[in-house]
Design an enzyme around this catalytic site. Sequence first.
Site, PDB file in Angstrom:
ATOM      1  N   CYS A  20       0.806  -1.237   0.000  1.00  0.00           N
ATOM      2  CA  CYS A  20       0.000   0.000   0.000  1.00  0.00           C
ATOM      3  C   CYS A  20       0.833   1.278   0.000  1.00  0.00           C
ATOM      4  O   CYS A  20       0.325   2.345  -0.348  1.00  0.00           O
ATOM      5  CB  CYS A  20      -0.941   0.021   1.200  1.00  0.00           C
ATOM      6  SG  CYS A  20      -2.077  -1.355   1.250  1.00  0.00           S
TER       7      CYS A  20
ATOM      8  N   HIS B  72      -3.199   7.237   4.136  1.00  0.00           N
ATOM      9  CA  HIS B  72      -3.642   5.976   3.545  1.00  0.00           C
ATOM     10  C   HIS B  72      -5.016   5.641   4.121  1.00  0.00           C
ATOM     11  O   HIS B  72      -5.274   5.872   5.309  1.00  0.00           O
ATOM     12  CB  HIS B  72      -2.640   4.865   3.876  1.00  0.00           C
ATOM     13  CG  HIS B  72      -3.040   3.539   3.305  1.00  0.00           C
ATOM     14  ND1 HIS B  72      -3.332   3.383   1.971  1.00  0.00           N
ATOM     15  CD2 HIS B  72      -3.223   2.320   3.875  1.00  0.00           C
ATOM     16  CE1 HIS B  72      -3.657   2.118   1.743  1.00  0.00           C
ATOM     17  NE2 HIS B  72      -3.615   1.461   2.889  1.00  0.00           N
TER      18      HIS B  72
ATOM     19  N   ASN C 181      -9.973   0.444   0.437  1.00  0.00           N
ATOM     20  CA  ASN C 181      -8.512   0.482   0.381  1.00  0.00           C
ATOM     21  C   ASN C 181      -8.055   0.070  -1.024  1.00  0.00           C
ATOM     22  O   ASN C 181      -8.262  -1.070  -1.424  1.00  0.00           O
ATOM     23  CB  ASN C 181      -7.964  -0.477   1.445  1.00  0.00           C
ATOM     24  CG  ASN C 181      -6.454  -0.517   1.507  1.00  0.00           C
ATOM     25  OD1 ASN C 181      -5.768   0.052   0.667  1.00  0.00           O
ATOM     26  ND2 ASN C 181      -5.931  -1.207   2.503  1.00  0.00           N
TER      27      ASN C 181
HETATM   28  O1  UT7 Z   1      -3.532  -1.238   4.067  1.00  0.00           O
HETATM   29  C1  UT7 Z   1      -3.235  -1.970   5.207  1.00  0.00           C
HETATM   30  C2  UT7 Z   1      -4.014  -3.232   5.230  1.00  0.00           C
HETATM   31  N1  UT7 Z   1      -5.085  -3.417   6.116  1.00  0.00           N
HETATM   32  C3  UT7 Z   1      -5.435  -2.803   7.263  1.00  0.00           C
HETATM   33  O2  UT7 Z   1      -4.882  -1.845   7.676  1.00  0.00           O
HETATM   34  C4  UT7 Z   1      -6.583  -3.409   8.029  1.00  0.00           C
HETATM   35  C5  UT7 Z   1      -6.391  -3.295   9.513  1.00  0.00           C
HETATM   36  N2  UT7 Z   1      -7.449  -3.931  10.270  1.00  0.00           N
HETATM   37  C6  UT7 Z   1      -8.742  -3.533  10.252  1.00  0.00           C
HETATM   38  O3  UT7 Z   1      -9.081  -2.596   9.559  1.00  0.00           O
HETATM   39  C7  UT7 Z   1      -9.746  -4.219  11.132  1.00  0.00           C
HETATM   40  O4  UT7 Z   1      -9.075  -5.073  12.039  1.00  0.00           O
HETATM   41  C8  UT7 Z   1     -10.789  -5.065  10.325  1.00  0.00           C
HETATM   42  C9  UT7 Z   1     -11.736  -4.121   9.597  1.00  0.00           C
HETATM   43  C10 UT7 Z   1     -10.092  -5.957   9.321  1.00  0.00           C
HETATM   44  C11 UT7 Z   1     -11.624  -5.924  11.264  1.00  0.00           C
HETATM   45  O5  UT7 Z   1     -12.239  -5.123  12.261  1.00  0.00           O
HETATM   46  P1  UT7 Z   1     -12.224  -5.574  13.785  1.00  0.00           P
HETATM   47  O6  UT7 Z   1     -12.983  -4.571  14.526  1.00  0.00           O
HETATM   48  O7  UT7 Z   1     -10.784  -5.798  14.151  1.00  0.00           O
HETATM   49  O8  UT7 Z   1     -13.045  -6.905  13.739  1.00  0.00           O
HETATM   50  P2  UT7 Z   1     -12.587  -8.397  14.135  1.00  0.00           P
HETATM   51  O9  UT7 Z   1     -11.605  -8.925  13.166  1.00  0.00           O
HETATM   52  O10 UT7 Z   1     -12.224  -8.398  15.584  1.00  0.00           O
HETATM   53  O11 UT7 Z   1     -13.938  -9.175  13.970  1.00  0.00           O
HETATM   54  C12 UT7 Z   1     -15.072  -8.931  14.819  1.00  0.00           C
HETATM   55  C13 UT7 Z   1     -16.192  -9.850  14.412  1.00  0.00           C
HETATM   56  C14 UT7 Z   1     -15.768 -11.300  14.284  1.00  0.00           C
HETATM   57  O12 UT7 Z   1     -16.845 -12.120  14.761  1.00  0.00           O
HETATM   58  P3  UT7 Z   1     -16.819 -12.733  16.240  1.00  0.00           P
HETATM   59  O13 UT7 Z   1     -15.566 -13.566  16.289  1.00  0.00           O
HETATM   60  O14 UT7 Z   1     -16.763 -11.556  17.164  1.00  0.00           O
HETATM   61  O15 UT7 Z   1     -18.087 -13.509  16.288  1.00  0.00           O
HETATM   62  C15 UT7 Z   1     -15.611 -11.497  12.793  1.00  0.00           C
HETATM   63  O16 UT7 Z   1     -15.829 -12.839  12.410  1.00  0.00           O
HETATM   64  O17 UT7 Z   1     -16.688  -9.462  13.122  1.00  0.00           O
HETATM   65  C16 UT7 Z   1     -16.698 -10.611  12.264  1.00  0.00           C
HETATM   66  N3  UT7 Z   1     -16.459 -10.184  10.893  1.00  0.00           N
HETATM   67  C17 UT7 Z   1     -17.425  -9.772  10.066  1.00  0.00           C
HETATM   68  N4  UT7 Z   1     -18.749  -9.654  10.218  1.00  0.00           N
HETATM   69  C18 UT7 Z   1     -19.466  -9.189   9.190  1.00  0.00           C
HETATM   70  C19 UT7 Z   1     -15.260 -10.093  10.248  1.00  0.00           C
HETATM   71  N5  UT7 Z   1     -15.453  -9.625   8.988  1.00  0.00           N
HETATM   72  C20 UT7 Z   1     -16.783  -9.427   8.866  1.00  0.00           C
HETATM   73  C21 UT7 Z   1     -17.596  -8.944   7.809  1.00  0.00           C
HETATM   74  N6  UT7 Z   1     -18.924  -8.847   8.025  1.00  0.00           N
HETATM   75  N7  UT7 Z   1     -17.099  -8.569   6.624  1.00  0.00           N
END
Ligand code: UT7
Length: 370
Positions: free
Chosen positions: A111, A249, A279
């Site tokens: 990125c 970013h 992104n």
């Molecule tokens: O360019 C650099 C690359 N990327 C980044 O910088 C991304 C950095 N990370 C993030 O932006 C965030 O960590 C995410 C957006 C990827 C995830 O957000 P989060 O608040 O950290 O969520 P999480 O991974 O802790 O997931 C929370 C819940 C989980 O369910 P349980 O285990 O609590 O039941 C996931 O399974 O949300 C669930 N989940 C979803 N639900 C609906 C994960 N993805 C999805 C989805 N839709 N697309």
Amino acid sequence: MTHAAITGWGKCLPPAVLTNQDLSTILDTDDEWVVSRTGIRERRISHVGLEELAYVASMRALAAAGVEGSSIDLIVFGTCSHDDQVPNMASGIQARIGAQPAAALDINTACTSFLYGLSIANALIRTGVVRRALVIGAELISPFMDWTDRDVAVLFGDGAAAVVLEATDKEEGVLAEKLGCFGESRDILCVQGMGGRYANHGVLYGVTRWQFEGQEIFKKAVAGMSGACQDTLARLNLKPDDIDLVVPHQANLRIIEAVARKTHVPMERVFVNIHRYGNMSAATVAIALCEAIEEGRVGAGSLLMLPGFGGGLSYSAHVVRWGNRTTALRTSDIELPPNERCALELIQDCLRRKTQASERGTAKQPFAGL
Ligand code: UT7
């Protein structure tokens, strides 16, 4: 002392829009989750290859600078989603814009590729190796996306943008930057399937598995970007209040807000367009910069901060002094070929490839032992 002013800018967004609602028809997700966790409402899916997106953006940047492709000495193409590895992407742009015999190189820091590219072009202009450069940030993520994985499929989109840099005696362009990488954490953001080691083990083109530890990446992104901002401000002996606009970013709105908080810049002075595009990896900051200019957020002499973060895990921050001109000198009439298909139809191709691979048994355990 020679500096490298940014004199032209241009973006190219493919027209097909993929909304969160569209994604909820193929994945167990919903608009509320995606908007509240990331700020993303929709993203673009390309109907053409990466070079085409980058070419249209480049022609717009050249027109904005009022220069011809033949006057460019250096092309730096930042991407991790190449149409081809050999020949490189930059040589294709060189041929199409008529910049022979300009130097043409690709750079991949995921990125942050556009921002690292900006540093390379800036350094080569400031040391007198070249006088005029085209720096591109372009990405075609959709063919490499795992459209069955909701953890990542909601986050990314396609797009391209480019800027023209020109030698000047005025103190403009990149004044200082910090470039860094958390190499020890590189495995927490890994796209398996993009590279020779997979092809040689029978993994089909476009079949990927994303190793993506969201919360860990989130923490590193905030630490990397805010640390780089502080470092760059200190190098220039500037205070956060001296920065007119931060163009960061755009991976997650919550990351942007955390970086702004840690850098002590209010959100009113932070440019955000993640809701429209998600992104777009290397294209993200380049497109955000174009839109900040179009929306009148960049003024004559503005001081900009461009923090970046990506796979590697690379990070960066650039302080840029804008010049006097915030309008394009000319416009380009080059457009993308027309598109007949909606975004969901475009990604069906990617899904079909993966299904075919599963049926042949090649995708069942395609990454076992790699
Ligand atoms: O360019 C650099 C690359 N990327 C980044 O910088 C991304 C950095 N990370 C993030 O932006 C965030 O960590 C995410 C957006 C990827 C995830 O957000 P989060 O608040 O950290 O969520 P999480 O991974 O802790 O997931 C929370 C819940 C989980 O369910 P349980 O285990 O609590 O039941 C996931 O399974 O949300 C669930 N989940 C979803 N639900 C609906 C994960 N993805 C999805 C989805 N839709 N697309």
